[in-house]
Design an enzyme around this catalytic site. Sequence first.
Site, PDB file in Angstrom:
ATOM      1  N   ARG A   1      48.181  54.224  44.919  1.00  0.00           N
ATOM      2  CA  ARG A   1      48.747  54.955  46.049  1.00  0.00           C
ATOM      3  C   ARG A   1      50.149  54.416  46.312  1.00  0.00           C
ATOM      4  O   ARG A   1      50.321  53.287  46.783  1.00  0.00           O
ATOM      5  CB  ARG A   1      47.866  54.795  47.293  1.00  0.00           C
ATOM      6  CG  ARG A   1      46.505  55.477  47.200  1.00  0.00           C
ATOM      7  CD  ARG A   1      46.635  56.971  47.019  1.00  0.00           C
ATOM      8  NE  ARG A   1      45.357  57.667  47.186  1.00  0.00           N
ATOM      9  CZ  ARG A   1      45.220  58.981  47.069  1.00  0.00           C
ATOM     10  NH1 ARG A   1      46.269  59.739  46.754  1.00  0.00           N
ATOM     11  NH2 ARG A   1      44.035  59.542  47.240  1.00  0.00           N
TER      12      ARG A   1
ATOM     13  N   ALA B   1      38.151  62.591  47.259  1.00  0.00           N
ATOM     14  CA  ALA B   1      38.684  63.348  48.390  1.00  0.00           C
ATOM     15  C   ALA B   1      39.793  64.264  47.895  1.00  0.00           C
ATOM     16  O   ALA B   1      40.353  64.063  46.808  1.00  0.00           O
ATOM     17  CB  ALA B   1      39.210  62.407  49.475  1.00  0.00           C
TER      18      ALA B   1
ATOM     19  N   GLU C   1      36.089  68.609  44.374  1.00  0.00           N
ATOM     20  CA  GLU C   1      36.727  67.297  44.289  1.00  0.00           C
ATOM     21  C   GLU C   1      35.800  66.266  43.658  1.00  0.00           C
ATOM     22  O   GLU C   1      36.240  65.416  42.878  1.00  0.00           O
ATOM     23  CB  GLU C   1      37.171  66.829  45.680  1.00  0.00           C
ATOM     24  CG  GLU C   1      38.316  67.616  46.284  1.00  0.00           C
ATOM     25  CD  GLU C   1      39.602  67.497  45.493  1.00  0.00           C
ATOM     26  OE1 GLU C   1      39.771  66.497  44.748  1.00  0.00           O
ATOM     27  OE2 GLU C   1      40.456  68.396  45.605  1.00  0.00           O
TER      28      GLU C   1
ATOM     29  N   GLU D   1      37.181  64.490  40.368  1.00  0.00           N
ATOM     30  CA  GLU D   1      37.604  63.093  40.463  1.00  0.00           C
ATOM     31  C   GLU D   1      36.548  62.107  39.998  1.00  0.00           C
ATOM     32  O   GLU D   1      36.888  61.003  39.560  1.00  0.00           O
ATOM     33  CB  GLU D   1      38.012  62.756  41.904  1.00  0.00           C
ATOM     34  CG  GLU D   1      39.269  63.452  42.374  1.00  0.00           C
ATOM     35  CD  GLU D   1      39.821  62.884  43.665  1.00  0.00           C
ATOM     36  OE1 GLU D   1      40.931  63.265  44.034  1.00  0.00           O
ATOM     37  OE2 GLU D   1      39.138  62.048  44.304  1.00  0.00           O
TER      38      GLU D   1
ATOM     39  N   GLU E   1      45.891  60.584  39.384  1.00  0.00           N
ATOM     40  CA  GLU E   1      44.473  60.789  39.098  1.00  0.00           C
ATOM     41  C   GLU E   1      44.125  60.523  37.633  1.00  0.00           C
ATOM     42  O   GLU E   1      42.969  60.261  37.309  1.00  0.00           O
ATOM     43  CB  GLU E   1      44.065  62.203  39.490  1.00  0.00           C
ATOM     44  CG  GLU E   1      44.087  62.456  40.991  1.00  0.00           C
ATOM     45  CD  GLU E   1      43.591  63.838  41.349  1.00  0.00           C
ATOM     46  OE1 GLU E   1      43.350  64.638  40.413  1.00  0.00           O
ATOM     47  OE2 GLU E   1      43.439  64.132  42.552  1.00  0.00           O
TER      48      GLU E   1
END
Length: 214
Positions: free
Chosen positions: A72, A84, A101, A105, A153
């Site tokens: 992040r 999320a 999601e 993910e 991701e």
Amino acid sequence: MSVEHLRLRDEIVPSPVVESEVAFHGAVWDVRREAFVLEGERLVREVVDHPGAVAVLALDEEDRALLIRQYRHPISSHEWEIPAGLLDVAGEDPLLAAQRELAEEADVVAEHWAVLVDYFSSPGGLNEALRIYLARGLTAVPDGELHERRGEEAHILHRRVPLDEVVAAVLAGDLHNSTLVIGALAAQRMRDDGWTSLRPADSPWPQHPTNRHH
């Protein structure tokens, strides 16, 4: 009415907006400057205009939470999270967004879904509303149907961690993602109470961005 008699429940009561403009157009969200009237006083605030988001605390048959680890940039950290995503597809049902999601993910799908908890991430500066679902009955997405992840991701790592261990790491100050913190603490408490506080997956969500002003 005294404060002790006020209902312990948040109320959506928009104040009259007398002026509104987009102060900044961003790649993901905008910043809106609004003037509004509160109890007769004119106030001006900048608001990060957010589409809302959903998250999934997925538990397997061994009571392990499925966590993801990704970078992040705003906090310069590799952060442990739960799956999320933004509600950035017009008209998409929040539950369907959460299911998408989880598959994209975490590479799993779930048979059983329920609402775990709803919250505002930072209501003093942005209007992001989040709903965290509990997902159980997990199975892997077939190899031929795996989502091709890109950007941050593309470097996601997966790990299944006992729920109590996740909570212990939260309380020790080792995990900081707000959605993970809130979801793990809520799930542990609900589990210990026999999951009696869970709400149906299609429960009303008046705080959802498309609902809160109606």
